[in-house]
Write a protein that holds these residues in place. Sequence first.
Motif, PDB file in Angstrom:
ATOM      1  N   HIS A  51       0.852  -1.192   0.000  1.00  0.00           N
ATOM      2  CA  HIS A  51       0.000   0.000   0.000  1.00  0.00           C
ATOM      3  C   HIS A  51       0.887   1.241   0.000  1.00  0.00           C
ATOM      4  CE1 HIS A  51      -3.251   2.742   1.027  1.00  0.00           C
ATOM      5  NE2 HIS A  51      -2.445   3.238   1.932  1.00  0.00           N
ATOM      6  N   TYR A  52       0.725   2.075  -1.022  1.00  0.00           N
ATOM      7  CA  TYR A  52       1.397   3.375  -1.071  1.00  0.00           C
ATOM      8  C   TYR A  52       0.453   4.425  -0.502  1.00  0.00           C
ATOM      9  CZ  TYR A  52       4.864   2.052  -4.764  1.00  0.00           C
ATOM     10  OH  TYR A  52       5.876   1.507  -5.504  1.00  0.00           O
ATOM     11  N   THR A  53       0.962   5.315   0.311  1.00  0.00           N
ATOM     12  CA  THR A  53       0.252   6.521   0.702  1.00  0.00           C
ATOM     13  C   THR A  53       1.012   7.679   0.090  1.00  0.00           C
ATOM     14  OG1 THR A  53      -0.453   5.532   2.793  1.00  0.00           O
ATOM     15  CG2 THR A  53      -0.569   7.941   2.617  1.00  0.00           C
ATOM     16  N   TYR A  54       0.385   8.361  -0.865  1.00  0.00           N
ATOM     17  CA  TYR A  54       1.023   9.490  -1.524  1.00  0.00           C
ATOM     18  C   TYR A  54       0.915  10.737  -0.674  1.00  0.00           C
ATOM     19  CZ  TYR A  54       0.743   6.662  -5.812  1.00  0.00           C
ATOM     20  OH  TYR A  54       0.862   5.680  -6.751  1.00  0.00           O
ATOM     21  N   GLY A  55       1.869  11.627  -0.842  1.00  0.00           N
ATOM     22  CA  GLY A  55       1.792  12.927  -0.177  1.00  0.00           C
ATOM     23  C   GLY A  55       0.545  13.662  -0.643  1.00  0.00           C
ATOM     24  N   ILE A  56      -0.149  14.304   0.260  1.00  0.00           N
ATOM     25  CA  ILE A  56      -1.436  14.938  -0.041  1.00  0.00           C
ATOM     26  C   ILE A  56      -1.295  16.008  -1.124  1.00  0.00           C
ATOM     27  CG2 ILE A  56      -1.362  16.699   1.772  1.00  0.00           C
ATOM     28  CD1 ILE A  56      -4.441  14.595   0.854  1.00  0.00           C
ATOM     29  N   ALA A 107       0.122  15.543  -6.188  1.00  0.00           N
ATOM     30  CA  ALA A 107      -0.548  15.237  -7.459  1.00  0.00           C
ATOM     31  C   ALA A 107       0.201  15.805  -8.665  1.00  0.00           C
ATOM     32  CB  ALA A 107      -1.991  15.718  -7.438  1.00  0.00           C
ATOM     33  N   ASP A 108       0.603  17.062  -8.604  1.00  0.00           N
ATOM     34  CA  ASP A 108       1.295  17.668  -9.744  1.00  0.00           C
ATOM     35  C   ASP A 108       2.634  16.985 -10.005  1.00  0.00           C
ATOM     36  OD1 ASP A 108      -0.788  19.451 -10.155  1.00  0.00           O
ATOM     37  OD2 ASP A 108       0.191  21.094  -9.061  1.00  0.00           O
ATOM     38  N   ARG A 113       3.460  13.928  -9.147  1.00  0.00           N
ATOM     39  CA  ARG A 113       3.219  12.570  -9.640  1.00  0.00           C
ATOM     40  C   ARG A 113       2.883  12.593 -11.123  1.00  0.00           C
ATOM     41  NH1 ARG A 113      -1.246  10.507  -7.289  1.00  0.00           N
ATOM     42  NH2 ARG A 113      -1.605  12.246  -5.889  1.00  0.00           N
ATOM     43  N   LEU A 114       2.102  13.564 -11.555  1.00  0.00           N
ATOM     44  CA  LEU A 114       1.780  13.688 -12.973  1.00  0.00           C
ATOM     45  C   LEU A 114       3.052  13.931 -13.781  1.00  0.00           C
ATOM     46  CD1 LEU A 114      -0.397  13.749 -15.130  1.00  0.00           C
ATOM     47  CD2 LEU A 114      -0.692  16.188 -14.662  1.00  0.00           C
ATOM     48  N   GLU A 115       3.929  14.770 -13.271  1.00  0.00           N
ATOM     49  CA  GLU A 115       5.188  15.075 -13.951  1.00  0.00           C
ATOM     50  C   GLU A 115       6.059  13.828 -14.127  1.00  0.00           C
ATOM     51  OE1 GLU A 115       9.223  17.670 -13.064  1.00  0.00           O
ATOM     52  OE2 GLU A 115       7.374  18.174 -12.000  1.00  0.00           O
ATOM     53  N   HIS A 116       6.042  12.931 -13.142  1.00  0.00           N
ATOM     54  CA  HIS A 116       6.913  11.753 -13.155  1.00  0.00           C
ATOM     55  C   HIS A 116       6.162  10.449 -13.465  1.00  0.00           C
ATOM     56  CE1 HIS A 116      10.199  14.187 -11.778  1.00  0.00           C
ATOM     57  NE2 HIS A 116       9.414  14.672 -10.838  1.00  0.00           N
ATOM     58  N   ARG A 117       4.921  10.565 -13.912  1.00  0.00           N
ATOM     59  CA  ARG A 117       4.093   9.382 -14.149  1.00  0.00           C
ATOM     60  C   ARG A 117       4.699   8.438 -15.186  1.00  0.00           C
ATOM     61  NH1 ARG A 117      -1.429  10.874 -13.844  1.00  0.00           N
ATOM     62  NH2 ARG A 117      -1.116  10.247 -11.705  1.00  0.00           N
ATOM     63  N   ASP A 118       5.270   8.957 -16.256  1.00  0.00           N
ATOM     64  CA  ASP A 118       5.839   8.073 -17.286  1.00  0.00           C
ATOM     65  C   ASP A 118       6.938   7.181 -16.708  1.00  0.00           C
ATOM     66  OD1 ASP A 118       4.122   9.009 -19.245  1.00  0.00           O
ATOM     67  OD2 ASP A 118       5.589  10.390 -20.115  1.00  0.00           O
ATOM     68  N   ALA A 119       7.823   7.754 -15.906  1.00  0.00           N
ATOM     69  CA  ALA A 119       8.896   6.955 -15.291  1.00  0.00           C
ATOM     70  C   ALA A 119       8.310   5.920 -14.331  1.00  0.00           C
ATOM     71  CB  ALA A 119       9.887   7.860 -14.566  1.00  0.00           C
ATOM     72  N   TYR A 135       8.557   7.325  -8.024  1.00  0.00           N
ATOM     73  CA  TYR A 135       7.750   8.116  -7.087  1.00  0.00           C
ATOM     74  C   TYR A 135       8.388   8.117  -5.702  1.00  0.00           C
ATOM     75  CZ  TYR A 135       3.540   8.674 -10.048  1.00  0.00           C
ATOM     76  OH  TYR A 135       2.625   9.030 -11.011  1.00  0.00           O
ATOM     77  N   HIS A 136       8.849   6.973  -5.264  1.00  0.00           N
ATOM     78  CA  HIS A 136       9.489   6.887  -3.945  1.00  0.00           C
ATOM     79  C   HIS A 136      10.815   7.642  -3.952  1.00  0.00           C
ATOM     80  CE1 HIS A 136      10.704   5.369  -0.066  1.00  0.00           C
ATOM     81  NE2 HIS A 136      11.839   4.951  -0.604  1.00  0.00           N
TER      82      HIS A 136
END
Length: 100
Positions: A8-13, A16-17, A19-25, A74-75
Amino acid sequence: MTTTYAVHYTYGIDSADARLEHRDAHVQFLLGLQEQEALLLCGAYSDDQHPGALLVVAAESADQARSTVEQDPYHQRGLIDDIAVREWVSRLGSRSEALQ
């Protein structure tokens, strides 16, 4: 022998921006795990108030599962606040045999 783990990942609140920037990687990383047959299932939760994701991972141990997902871009970019790893046993369901 591999075991199945729910990760289970808990993303930083406010991530979002980024994560979108690094989504491809991130997606390329996950596809690589899938090719290695280490990633069985994954997907993000749709709740924006508690952003996160669930990955179902095959690994030799919980420590190996954790070290594998810690390679996620992401991590590595600090976008995941918490990673929880728990052994998971699939018992029933139309896809349970595929996870064993």
